[in-house]
Motif scaffolding. Sequence first.
Motif, PDB file in Angstrom:
ATOM      1  N   GLN A 194       0.725  -1.245  -0.011  1.00 39.96           N
ATOM      2  CA  GLN A 194       0.113  -0.060  -0.024  1.00 39.96           C
ATOM      3  C   GLN A 194       0.569   1.388  -0.054  1.00 39.96           C
ATOM      4  O   GLN A 194       0.332   2.354  -0.213  1.00 39.96           O
ATOM      5  CB  GLN A 194      -0.939  -0.083   1.239  1.00 39.96           C
ATOM      6  CG  GLN A 194      -0.199  -0.122   2.304  1.00 39.96           C
ATOM      7  CD  GLN A 194      -1.274  -0.687   3.617  1.00 39.96           C
ATOM      8  OE1 GLN A 194      -2.442  -0.909   3.574  1.00 39.96           O
ATOM      9  NE2 GLN A 194      -0.717  -0.980   5.042  1.00 39.96           N
ATOM     10  N   ASN A 223      -8.652  -0.246   5.884  1.00 42.07           N
ATOM     11  CA  ASN A 223      -8.667  -0.093   4.756  1.00 42.07           C
ATOM     12  C   ASN A 223      -8.465  -1.636   3.900  1.00 42.07           C
ATOM     13  O   ASN A 223      -8.951  -1.865   2.785  1.00 42.07           O
ATOM     14  CB  ASN A 223      -7.622   0.630   4.194  1.00 42.07           C
ATOM     15  CG  ASN A 223      -7.931   2.147   4.190  1.00 42.07           C
ATOM     16  OD1 ASN A 223      -8.774   2.685   3.434  1.00 42.07           O
ATOM     17  ND2 ASN A 223      -6.995   2.942   4.981  1.00 42.07           N
ATOM     18  N   TRP A 224      -7.809  -2.516   4.370  1.00 46.22           N
ATOM     19  CA  TRP A 224      -7.635  -3.730   4.030  1.00 46.22           C
ATOM     20  C   TRP A 224      -8.957  -4.747   4.001  1.00 46.22           C
ATOM     21  O   TRP A 224      -9.360  -5.594   3.179  1.00 46.22           O
ATOM     22  CB  TRP A 224      -6.407  -4.690   4.740  1.00 46.22           C
ATOM     23  CG  TRP A 224      -6.382  -5.944   4.223  1.00 46.22           C
ATOM     24  CD1 TRP A 224      -5.397  -6.454   3.233  1.00 46.22           C
ATOM     25  CD2 TRP A 224      -6.904  -7.215   4.642  1.00 46.22           C
ATOM     26  NE1 TRP A 224      -5.413  -7.644   2.982  1.00 46.22           N
ATOM     27  CE2 TRP A 224      -6.290  -8.255   3.968  1.00 46.22           C
ATOM     28  CE3 TRP A 224      -7.652  -7.642   5.781  1.00 46.22           C
ATOM     29  CZ2 TRP A 224      -6.396  -9.434   4.137  1.00 46.22           C
ATOM     30  CZ3 TRP A 224      -8.198  -8.892   6.015  1.00 46.22           C
ATOM     31  CH2 TRP A 224      -7.458  -9.777   5.149  1.00 46.22           C
ATOM     32  N   LYS A 270     -11.125  -3.449   1.231  1.00 44.08           N
ATOM     33  CA  LYS A 270     -10.721  -4.050   0.079  1.00 44.08           C
ATOM     34  C   LYS A 270     -11.269  -5.476  -0.124  1.00 44.08           C
ATOM     35  O   LYS A 270     -11.654  -5.862  -1.350  1.00 44.08           O
ATOM     36  CB  LYS A 270      -9.083  -4.113  -0.089  1.00 44.08           C
ATOM     37  CG  LYS A 270      -8.624  -4.849  -1.331  1.00 44.08           C
ATOM     38  CD  LYS A 270      -7.087  -4.351  -1.252  1.00 44.08           C
ATOM     39  CE  LYS A 270      -6.432  -5.272  -2.622  1.00 44.08           C
ATOM     40  NZ  LYS A 270      -4.997  -5.161  -2.469  1.00 44.08           N
ATOM     41  N   GLN A 273     -14.844  -5.501  -1.276  1.00 41.52           N
ATOM     42  CA  GLN A 273     -15.053  -4.928  -2.790  1.00 41.52           C
ATOM     43  C   GLN A 273     -14.440  -5.779  -3.786  1.00 41.52           C
ATOM     44  O   GLN A 273     -15.105  -6.069  -4.932  1.00 41.52           O
ATOM     45  CB  GLN A 273     -14.041  -3.437  -2.779  1.00 41.52           C
ATOM     46  CG  GLN A 273     -14.727  -2.333  -2.117  1.00 41.52           C
ATOM     47  CD  GLN A 273     -13.922  -0.899  -2.074  1.00 41.52           C
ATOM     48  OE1 GLN A 273     -12.544  -1.412  -2.044  1.00 41.52           O
ATOM     49  NE2 GLN A 273     -14.585  -0.030  -2.422  1.00 41.52           N
ATOM     50  N   THR A 274     -13.434  -6.598  -3.421  1.00 40.31           N
ATOM     51  CA  THR A 274     -12.971  -7.589  -4.437  1.00 40.31           C
ATOM     52  C   THR A 274     -13.254  -9.020  -4.098  1.00 40.31           C
ATOM     53  O   THR A 274     -14.230  -9.755  -4.903  1.00 40.31           O
ATOM     54  CB  THR A 274     -11.485  -7.439  -4.514  1.00 40.31           C
ATOM     55  OG1 THR A 274     -10.858  -7.718  -3.047  1.00 40.31           O
ATOM     56  CG2 THR A 274     -11.185  -6.028  -4.639  1.00 40.31           C
TER      57      THR A 274
END
Length: 631
Positions: free
Chosen positions: A387, A599-600, A603, A606-607
């Motif tokens: 990141q 944040n991880w 993610k 989202q993925t």
Amino acid sequence: MPGHPKIFNKFICISNIRTPEIAAIVLSYISIPDHYIPLFEFPTVTKELHVPEDSDKLDEHSLSLTRGRKKATYINNSIASIGGCEFLILIGLTPLQKSYLYFAKNMSTIEIDDISEIDFYLSSLGSPMDELRCRSSEIFKGLFRALKEKKILKIDESADLIEIVNTGSSGLILLENAMYVSTVVGVNYAYSINADLELVEFMIDDEEMIIQEELSDWKNNSGSLKNIKEQISKRISHINFKQYSFSTFFTSGLPYSLILKNVIPFSYVNLRLNPDLFIINNIVCEGKLKFGSAVIFSPQYFKSEECTLCENAFIRSNFFVRNLFNENATVEELDLNLKEFPYDVFHICSHGGEILGSLINEEFIDSDGNPHNVEYESVLSISPRSQDELFLVQHKTFFKKFDGLKWKSKELKDKYPHYVFSDMQNAMSISKASKKKVLKKSIVVTNSCGISAIDGIHQGMLETLSAHSSPFIFNNTCWSWGNIAESFLDGGARGYIGTLWNISHDVAVNFAEVFYNSIFNDTILNTFHQSLKSIDDESNQNIYIYWGLHFSCLTPGISQLNSRYRIFQQIMRSFFLWNKSLSKNTNEKSTKMTKEFMNWLMKEMQTTFLPEYNAENKIVQEIKRKLKDEK
């Protein structure tokens, strides 16, 4: 083989680590057959709980504060997992220790500070019982005998010596006898599963270090197992293990099964790493599905591996499987998945073992102006992060000597006040405040133990695992039973398989394949033992160690869809819990780490979980808003 005990949660006990006599007598009043009484051991603390200052500087109370906060959090989580209780019994706790028990104010509490108070508070809560008298030096033998005979325990220094008469149970608990509440926990557990009990001598701190060093020397052909064999033999020579169907060793680090050659199924409980929490976690988790999820980590260094077979076994049992292979098998991904991804099982297939480091001598001045020098082995691992342009740094220090005295020795503990060691830690963290000299630049550091990733070494430095979900870990690498196992066990694993030394690749693959072919059809211990029998290579037949309890099993998933959604829900829950803690953080370093975790997790939603992400659009929009507000 007996099953797992039920938890009797009318009472929950929290005891000062140093008041085993009071804890033992209390248990004799409230125990019932075939049930485990939740008994937690609270560590010694030197300062009352307070809001931490925004400082990374250590003082003589820093380690105590961290230890107390962590244990209080774990106890609170355990109490919630068993559904609370009618009475919370606080045993011998000091005012400093009580300051950490923030949850106790909402519970019906009985405080017992002295043996003389026990009868007054507890005699009215049960039916009258006969007494069994024992000397204080035999308190643990007395407790087991009193529980078996359904008597209350009384201290009487003129009482006859106690003999434990084992009745031929199918299981044996071998318990190293330390004068701490952890020994009471072991007796409590043995009684709850109706096992026989053997109390043997406890290892002191520096003996544990010697065992690690001698095992390493033996496998490196520079020593023998003579001392290890002697240490084990003097504890077990009178026991016929073959009359039992299983045995569990409550130990601080002796590899009994190595010398006993796994004649029956053997498992271990680490006496130094919260055996109270370990037992509760195993009982609470038994037969329950948490997520239905497995993570398999492999940089794929080997031509043949067990990973495909592992994956198929999990899929057949309706587990969601996350593969961290090749370029995804980084130190960063291993670290984040171990800590944050929801899983029931984490399998590691890689190189592992002891790491190269340096032997260093460092001089410093303590707060009284006195000079000291400390000798230690240092291991440093550096790997890139995805990141940003920064690096993930893991540094372990293995202390050897302080002013010429052996680390952890009684002589050292008796000579210096505790604040001197806090001064040492502060000095070592500020390079200008100390003089550092490298004595040996490149050495193999005994018991350092790491896991090889595609871009570096992960040293297993973990505080918590998988959202406090008590997972099972199979670390199929070399030298994975010692220091690195302690990180996983202290982080909350309810089961852990590791190796005592360097394992051949073929043996590792075969063992794992046999293990996963049957793991959902029997207990972990039985499956583990049968897998050991499949090892033909005599030099590796006793290489594996299982930290766990005899009854623990892995529960299959309900369906692939159900498992997938359970994981997604937990990721969302973790995100909001981190967000809640963010408002309470005053430490810049902690705040930064929390934001990275958030944040991880975002993610991941989202993925990896795109369909669920869309289905939960309102929740996801709220998450996006919170992330935007934090930038």
